[in-house]
Design a protein around this motif. Structure first.
Motif, short mmCIF file in Angstrom:
data_model
loop_
_atom_site.label_atom_id
_atom_site.label_comp_id
_atom_site.label_asym_id
_atom_site.label_seq_id
_atom_site.Cartn_x
_atom_site.Cartn_y
_atom_site.Cartn_z
N TYR A 2 0.83 -1.21 0.00
CA TYR A 2 0.00 0.00 0.00
C TYR A 2 0.87 1.25 0.00
O TYR A 2 1.44 1.62 1.03
CB TYR A 2 -0.95 -0.01 1.21
CG TYR A 2 -1.95 1.12 1.16
CD1 TYR A 2 -3.04 1.05 0.30
CD2 TYR A 2 -1.79 2.26 1.94
CE1 TYR A 2 -3.97 2.09 0.23
CE2 TYR A 2 -2.70 3.30 1.87
CZ TYR A 2 -3.79 3.20 1.01
OH TYR A 2 -4.69 4.23 0.94
N ASP A 9 -0.26 4.34 -1.05
CA ASP A 9 -1.21 5.41 -1.34
C ASP A 9 -1.67 6.10 -0.06
O ASP A 9 -2.80 6.57 0.04
CB ASP A 9 -2.41 4.85 -2.12
CG ASP A 9 -3.18 5.93 -2.86
OD1 ASP A 9 -2.63 7.04 -3.05
OD2 ASP A 9 -4.34 5.68 -3.24
N SER A 10 -0.77 6.17 0.91
CA SER A 10 -1.14 6.77 2.20
C SER A 10 -1.33 8.28 2.10
O SER A 10 -1.99 8.88 2.95
CB SER A 10 -0.09 6.44 3.25
OG SER A 10 -0.06 5.04 3.48
N THR A 58 -5.14 8.37 1.47
CA THR A 58 -5.69 8.10 2.80
C THR A 58 -4.82 7.04 3.45
O THR A 58 -4.36 6.11 2.78
CB THR A 58 -7.17 7.68 2.74
OG1 THR A 58 -7.74 7.82 4.05
CG2 THR A 58 -7.35 6.24 2.30
N SER A 59 -4.59 7.19 4.75
CA SER A 59 -3.76 6.21 5.45
C SER A 59 -4.63 5.06 5.93
O SER A 59 -5.86 5.18 6.02
CB SER A 59 -3.09 6.86 6.66
OG SER A 59 -4.07 7.19 7.61
N GLN A 60 -4.01 3.94 6.22
CA GLN A 60 -4.73 2.86 6.89
C GLN A 60 -4.83 3.20 8.39
O GLN A 60 -4.18 4.13 8.86
CB GLN A 60 -4.02 1.53 6.64
CG GLN A 60 -3.97 1.17 5.15
CD GLN A 60 -5.35 1.14 4.50
OE1 GLN A 60 -6.38 0.98 5.17
NE2 GLN A 60 -5.40 1.32 3.18
N LYS A 61 -5.66 2.43 9.11
CA LYS A 61 -5.95 2.79 10.50
C LYS A 61 -5.48 1.68 11.45
O LYS A 61 -5.78 0.51 11.22
CB LYS A 61 -7.47 2.96 10.72
CG LYS A 61 -8.23 3.53 9.54
CD LYS A 61 -7.77 4.91 9.14
CE LYS A 61 -8.51 5.41 7.90
NZ LYS A 61 -7.86 6.57 7.28
N LYS A 114 -5.96 11.05 6.72
CA LYS A 114 -4.57 10.88 6.26
C LYS A 114 -3.61 10.70 7.42
O LYS A 114 -2.43 10.48 7.23
CB LYS A 114 -4.12 12.11 5.44
CG LYS A 114 -4.87 12.33 4.14
CD LYS A 114 -4.28 13.50 3.39
CE LYS A 114 -5.20 14.08 2.35
NZ LYS A 114 -5.47 13.25 1.20
N LEU A 116 -3.84 8.58 10.10
CA LEU A 116 -4.15 7.30 10.75
C LEU A 116 -5.53 7.30 11.41
O LEU A 116 -5.92 6.31 12.04
CB LEU A 116 -3.09 6.89 11.79
CG LEU A 116 -1.61 6.94 11.40
CD1 LEU A 116 -0.76 6.35 12.53
CD2 LEU A 116 -1.35 6.21 10.10
N SER A 165 3.70 5.89 4.82
CA SER A 165 3.22 6.12 6.18
C SER A 165 4.12 5.38 7.16
O SER A 165 5.15 4.81 6.77
CB SER A 165 1.76 5.66 6.32
OG SER A 165 1.27 5.98 7.62
N TYR A 190 3.83 2.64 8.53
CA TYR A 190 3.88 1.18 8.35
C TYR A 190 4.56 0.78 7.05
O TYR A 190 4.67 -0.40 6.73
CB TYR A 190 2.46 0.61 8.39
CG TYR A 190 1.45 1.44 7.60
CD1 TYR A 190 1.47 1.46 6.22
CD2 TYR A 190 0.51 2.24 8.27
CE1 TYR A 190 0.57 2.23 5.51
CE2 TYR A 190 -0.39 3.01 7.55
CZ TYR A 190 -0.35 3.00 6.17
OH TYR A 190 -1.22 3.78 5.47
N THR A 191 4.99 1.75 6.25
CA THR A 191 5.63 1.44 4.97
C THR A 191 7.05 0.92 5.22
O THR A 191 7.78 1.47 6.05
CB THR A 191 5.69 2.70 4.09
OG1 THR A 191 4.38 3.25 4.00
CG2 THR A 191 6.20 2.36 2.70
#
Lengths: 440, 165
Positions: free
Chosen positions: A38, A40-41, A44-47, A255, A257, A414, A416-417
């Motif tokens: 992913y 594309d943060s 929008t970021s993941q949560k 964006k 989290l 982000s 987590y990347t």
């Protein structure tokens, strides 16, 4: 803020594995069992699970309409919502009374823009001292300054404000390598507002706000900062200090989290007091009679209707999560990812990176074009390998026109990347020239 | 991957009947605001023999965009040029049904010709709009030229876009 950059270390392999385990979505596969990469943060970021848990806990235990009701749940809901405001204030190094919840960054910027045209209504500035009333009066001959690298959210509301008021929109240009040109060449005696992004959502350019603030201060113009792309990656407490020269900023929850449906506007207290409300209705009033109404003090003045309490609570959990990671380390991690991405793309001469080549001037994203292959097709090839990127003009059409490209492909990062994901992205990218038969 | 068949890549590399030509009745410019794909398209209609309805004497275009949108413009020109207008609308209806079928309609080569190459696009909702862009421009140009395009109407809603903040 750059003082943390030297001291802090990026996340190590084990730390990253622990961080990734906090984000349930990252474990899924896409496109026939390929691991999700992913990137594309910036869209929008993941949560993390703590955000989802906070929202669920609110709904399962405390749900009630905030600022209403004579019962225990209403008290708890209000406490949770106002507690979230305090968390946001801590994240910004500001007071809770200066924090307004909006539905997203776009709404925050519209709230600011509409303050000026609403100020033109009869009586709208009653009780506002003359200095501040004058700062909010906008008309023919006055100028609003933006930049050529703005997201549409920090451009179109100002275009529309100028259309409504007769003021003139001007903009600071962008250099070929993605830096802001000298703002003092555009900001002048007639400038009343300067609205600028902190970090470009396309180029990742970390805008040096000092010359922008200096130019605006010299002429008494207000400075508004779009922090949507910096809040997820940088310690932005420096923007709210008394000496920062920034009068207001916005960022968005989704964006950073946090959940969608919640954003933040921070502004100087006197500006909040002077600005007329944006949306009107319940919650934001002081006294209502059939003939007319008066407003609650800020921040309530800008929060009409039952607010997004669960989302605010979720955002607070997200900001606590970032704070626990340490914003200096979040920034160091982002820097290491940007450096790695620029390095792997530099090994591919058929890739043309847009924006600053010095990674120290970049935050969060790398956009590029492959000559002879449209970004949509690049994105499709990456998607086929499970790599999620953004393609198109990323809501920054004038910037693409300025750089003379119709569109671009953006990889954005982000907490987590991982560097390995950037390697996987680069390997998938190598298929594009093969498929489309261009030199690669 | 099944999206980029040789037929699509061929049309994208060498778009057929490309370039804007004279004479023409109407020129339209359409963009896909989410990605910036652009097409300028011209139509030239002439009356067919014995009241058989108008014939598409020429359709010319200048397409700037991804391989799917450029190839779609090329196929449109190849399939429609010189044919009775009513036949081209039938082709559109079949192609539209295939593109919005989410992959369940493989397309009828008798009806859509090289358009069958776009069957794989139907499985990628974000790309359906790319394939339909030249056709939207074509229908708009016909309508502006005063042609009856009522037989092109489809019941399927238009494709979702890929826009976000």
């Amino acid at each position: 803020m750059t003082w943390g950059r030297q001291a802090a270390e990026p996340f190590g392999t084990e730390e990253l594995a622990r961080i990734r385990a906090d984000f349930p979505l990252l474990a899924r596969t896409v496109r026939e069992d390929r691991p999700l990469v992913y990137l594309d943060s910036g869209a929008t970021s993941q949560k993390p699970r703590v955000v989802l848990d906070a929202e669920r806990e609110f709904y399962e235990r405390h749900n009630a309409a905030v600022h209403r009701g004579a019962h225990q749940l209403a008290e708890e809901a209000t406490e949770a919502f106002e507690g979230a405001r305090e968390t946001v204030a801590r994240f910004l190094g500001a007071d809770a009374g200066q924090v307004v919840f909006t539905k997203n960054g776009t709404e925050g910027l519209n709230l600011l823009a509409y303050a000026f045209s609403n100020a033109a209504a009869p009586g709208a500035l009653d009780g506002v001292d003359e200095e501040w009333a004058d700062r909010l009066r906008l008309g023919p001959g006055d100028e609003v300054v933006v930049t050529e690298m703005e997201h549409h959210a920090n451009l179109v509301p100002w275009q529309e404000l100028c259309r409504r008021t007769g003021a003139t929109l001007r903009w600071v240009g962008v250099t070929d390598d993605g830096y802001l040109q000298d703002p003092s060449a555009v900001v002048g005696e007639r400038t009343k507002v300067v609205a600028v992004t902190h970090v470009s959502n396309v180029l990742g350019t970390h805008v040096d706000l000092a010359p922008v603030v200096a130019a605006a201060r010299a002429v008494g113009a207000l400075v508004f900062v779009d922090a949507c792309q910096s809040a997820p990656h940088l310690d932005i407490t420096g923007l709210t200090t008394p000496e920062s020269g920034v009068d207001a900023l916005v960022f968005t929850g989704h964006k950073t989290l946090g959940p969608s449906g919640v954003g933040v506007l921070w502004a100087r207290r006197r500006l909040l007091e002077a600005m007329p409300p944006f949306l009107t209705g319940g919650s934001m009033i002081e006294v209502v009679r059939m003939e007319g109404s008066t407003w609650a003090p800020p921040p309530q003045k800008f929060e009409a209707g039952v607010p997004m309490a669960a989302q605010a609570v979720g955002l607070a959990a997200a900001l606590d999560y970032l704070t626990a990671l340490g914003m200096d380390r979040v920034e160091a991690h982002d820097q290491s990812l940007v450096r790695h991405a620029l390095a792997v793309l530099a090994e591919r001469p058929w890739v043309r990176v847009l924006g600053p080549t010095d990674p120290a001037d970049r935050v969060g994203a790398v956009s590029f074009v492959v000559d002879g292959i449209h970004p949509h097709d690049v994105g499709q090839v990456l998607d086929d390998a499970g790599v999620a990127v953004r393609t198109g003009h990323h809501c920054a059409w004038p910037l693409h026109r300025r750089l003379r490209v119709p569109a671009s492909t953006r990889a954005s990062f982000s907490v987590y990347t991982t560097p390995e994901e950037i390697d996987a992205f680069a390997a998938a990218l190598d298929r594009a020239p093969q498929i489309f038969g261009v030199a690669g | 991957m099944d999206l980029y068949g040789e037929l699509i890549l061929d049309h994208a590399r060498r778009p057929q009947h490309a370039g804007l030509r004279e004479p023409y009745d109407v020129e339209v410019n359409h963009v896909n605001p989410t990605c910036g794909d652009e097409i300028s398209l011209r139509v030239h209609l002439v009356e067919g023999p014995d009241g058989a309805g108008p014939v598409l004497q020429d359709v010319s275009y200048d397409a700037l965009g991804c391989s799917i949108s450029v190839a779609s413009a090329s196929v449109l020109a190849e399939e429609c040029l010189g044919r009775p207008l009513a036949d081209t609308l039938t082709t559109y209806r079949h192609l539209h049904a295939m593109l919005t079928s989410k992959g369940t309609d493989p397309g009828d080569p008798e009806q859509v010709g090289d358009g069958v190459a776009f069957a794989g696009v139907a499985r990628y909702p974000a790309r359906v709009k790319c394939a339909l862009l030249p056709w939207s421009a074509y229908l708009d140009a016909l309508a502006r030229a005063g042609a009856d395009i009522s037989s092109a109407s489809t019941s399927t809603p238009s494709a979702p876009t890929m826009e976000e903040r």
